[in-house]
Design a protein around this motif. Sequence first.
Motif, PDB file in Angstrom:
ATOM      1  N   SER A 158       1.646 103.281 -26.832  1.00 36.19           N
ATOM      2  CA  SER A 158       2.109 102.874 -28.163  1.00 36.19           C
ATOM      3  C   SER A 158       1.466 101.555 -28.588  1.00 36.19           C
ATOM      4  O   SER A 158       0.861 100.856 -27.785  1.00 36.19           O
ATOM      5  N   TRP A 193       8.370 102.531 -25.998  1.00 35.11           N
ATOM      6  CA  TRP A 193       7.676 103.740 -26.471  1.00 35.11           C
ATOM      7  C   TRP A 193       6.498 104.140 -25.602  1.00 35.11           C
ATOM      8  O   TRP A 193       5.776 105.078 -25.927  1.00 35.11           O
ATOM      9  N   SER A 213      14.394 106.376 -38.479  1.00 37.26           N
ATOM     10  CA  SER A 213      13.856 106.910 -37.227  1.00 37.26           C
ATOM     11  C   SER A 213      12.519 106.266 -36.861  1.00 37.26           C
ATOM     12  O   SER A 213      12.245 106.023 -35.690  1.00 37.26           O
ATOM     13  N   ARG A 214      11.693 105.968 -37.885  1.00 37.22           N
ATOM     14  CA  ARG A 214      10.320 105.548 -37.574  1.00 37.22           C
ATOM     15  C   ARG A 214      10.084 104.050 -37.605  1.00 37.22           C
ATOM     16  O   ARG A 214       9.100 103.574 -37.040  1.00 37.22           O
ATOM     17  N   PRO A 252      13.945 109.291 -42.435  1.00 41.63           N
ATOM     18  CA  PRO A 252      12.552 108.920 -42.117  1.00 41.63           C
ATOM     19  C   PRO A 252      12.387 107.436 -41.803  1.00 41.63           C
ATOM     20  O   PRO A 252      11.689 107.062 -40.845  1.00 41.63           O
ATOM     21  N   TYR A 253      13.020 106.567 -42.591  1.00 38.25           N
ATOM     22  CA  TYR A 253      12.859 105.135 -42.344  1.00 38.25           C
ATOM     23  C   TYR A 253      13.584 104.719 -41.073  1.00 38.25           C
ATOM     24  O   TYR A 253      13.033 104.013 -40.223  1.00 38.25           O
ATOM     25  N   ALA A 283       9.759 102.744 -34.109  1.00 36.08           N
ATOM     26  CA  ALA A 283       8.795 103.376 -33.202  1.00 36.08           C
ATOM     27  C   ALA A 283       7.372 103.338 -33.756  1.00 36.08           C
ATOM     28  O   ALA A 283       6.409 103.292 -32.994  1.00 36.08           O
ATOM     29  N   ASP A 284       7.240 103.354 -35.076  1.00 35.95           N
ATOM     30  CA  ASP A 284       5.915 103.405 -35.696  1.00 35.95           C
ATOM     31  C   ASP A 284       5.912 102.578 -36.980  1.00 35.95           C
ATOM     32  O   ASP A 284       5.706 103.104 -38.071  1.00 35.95           O
ATOM     33  N   HIS A 328      11.806 112.220 -34.022  1.00 35.58           N
ATOM     34  CA  HIS A 328      10.647 112.741 -34.750  1.00 35.58           C
ATOM     35  C   HIS A 328      11.045 113.806 -35.773  1.00 35.58           C
ATOM     36  O   HIS A 328      12.106 114.423 -35.648  1.00 35.58           O
ATOM     37  N   THR A 340      18.909 101.202 -37.733  1.00 33.88           N
ATOM     38  CA  THR A 340      18.710 102.583 -37.265  1.00 33.88           C
ATOM     39  C   THR A 340      20.030 103.337 -37.175  1.00 33.88           C
ATOM     40  O   THR A 340      20.038 104.572 -37.201  1.00 33.88           O
ATOM     41  N   GLY A 373      13.549 106.447 -33.270  1.00 28.30           N
ATOM     42  CA  GLY A 373      12.598 107.181 -32.436  1.00 28.30           C
ATOM     43  C   GLY A 373      12.640 108.688 -32.576  1.00 28.30           C
ATOM     44  O   GLY A 373      11.819 109.383 -31.974  1.00 28.30           O
ATOM     45  N   VAL A 392       5.038 103.484 -41.040  1.00 26.31           N
ATOM     46  CA  VAL A 392       5.979 103.290 -42.151  1.00 26.31           C
ATOM     47  C   VAL A 392       5.335 102.416 -43.230  1.00 26.31           C
ATOM     48  O   VAL A 392       5.401 102.713 -44.416  1.00 26.31           O
TER      49      VAL A 392
END
Lengths: 219, 210
Positions: free
Chosen positions: A201, A197, B135-136, B132-133, B139-140, A11, B111, A9, B144
């Motif tokens: 989200s 989130w 962390s995201r 980058p991998y 969450a997203d 950024h 993570t 999480g 990715v």
Amino acid sequence: MNGAQDMGGVHGFGPVQPEPNEPPFHAEWEKKALALVLAMGPAGGWNIDMSRSARENVPPGDYLSRSYYQIWIAGLERLMAERGLVLPEEIDAGRALYPPKPVPRTLAAADVDKVLRRGGPTERETKTNARFAMGDRVRAKNIHPTAHTRLPRYVRGHAGIVEAVRGCHVFPDTNATGAGEDPQWLYTVRFEGTELWGAESDPTVKVSVDAWEPYLDPA
Amino acid sequence: MAHDHHHHHDHDHSDLSETELRVRALETILTEKGYIDPKALDVLIETYESKIGPRNGALVVAKAWANSDFKKWLLTDATAAIVSLGYEGRQGEHMVVVENTPTLHHMVVCTLCSCYPWPVLGLPPVWYKSAPYRSRAVADPRGVLSDFGVTLPKDREIRVWDSTAEVRYLVLPMRPEGTNGWSEEKLAELVTRDSMIGTGLPKAPHEISK
């Protein structure tokens, strides 16, 4: 510990950069780094949780500026220094300055295949009943241990569902400090993305972590 | 600073020389002290450079596509099913295989470090261990996937598995259309490493040479 290793999480790291046809190693020293870390395990006598703890227990800036094999080497140096096996001044000097300490065993070339095939299973005999069952609603505790833990920050305080019961496994929080394996029930806990989130989200996302019983409360 | 590529590159470069020296020093000292057998280093490197890699996982997936009994076994007791093909041990002691379907897509991450199923996929790629991998991915995951050029239907459920313990996850991707009657050997050619992590999809039949 709430260190830089706990990245879920965060950024600002930018896009993932896949590398087509990526080779297993990008430099000769990386091969040696991997091999030294694996070969020193049996001699050093530490466990995987001690290794992870040694790698992550550094200033966040240091962790983030190192490549992964650099993190491994720094962790190895630390584990060896703590046990007096190799001291930093010896690495600076490029040669041994002190006599060796006795080590439990040395990984012989002929045993590599056997040792890798055996691995390090962490499941242990169950001595207690599992507190939770599949389908139970649980909440990850809002805890902030200053030593090694495997409960990522992004799930702390959030509620999810037990998706699987994985048996009793070595508990990293005690194993990392030398306080023993203290096996605990391990669960796969699934969270809705929106629980983690926020309502804005992606509603199609679900995320799970594997969490030991001491990390969880009923919800 | 992250956007200053030249500076970043120079910084990395000088660090690497320093690292090379330290690794060389470590090898010398550990050998002098008798803690390691230098020949064991060669065997370890050889193992992960040329013996254990994603080809193993591809053969597991291909067998599951071709053989429904094996697939059932793989989805209920992955460790035993995978051991039966000869892949076992370090970083694959407790395996779980998760199956992609037309409504569900799985993706695997660690993570907290770099946990990855070595016996079936080999060593993790750099991006898998990267910030980058890590962390995201949780969450997203769609963002990715787009970094990998993968776009899934908007209503496809995405299930991310964060490997926070010693359980190691392998994704069983969907068998591509147009592969009826294919041998396991040929099916395995369609299975990419990324399709078994969940950041990619298997190749289509026309993408491999006949």
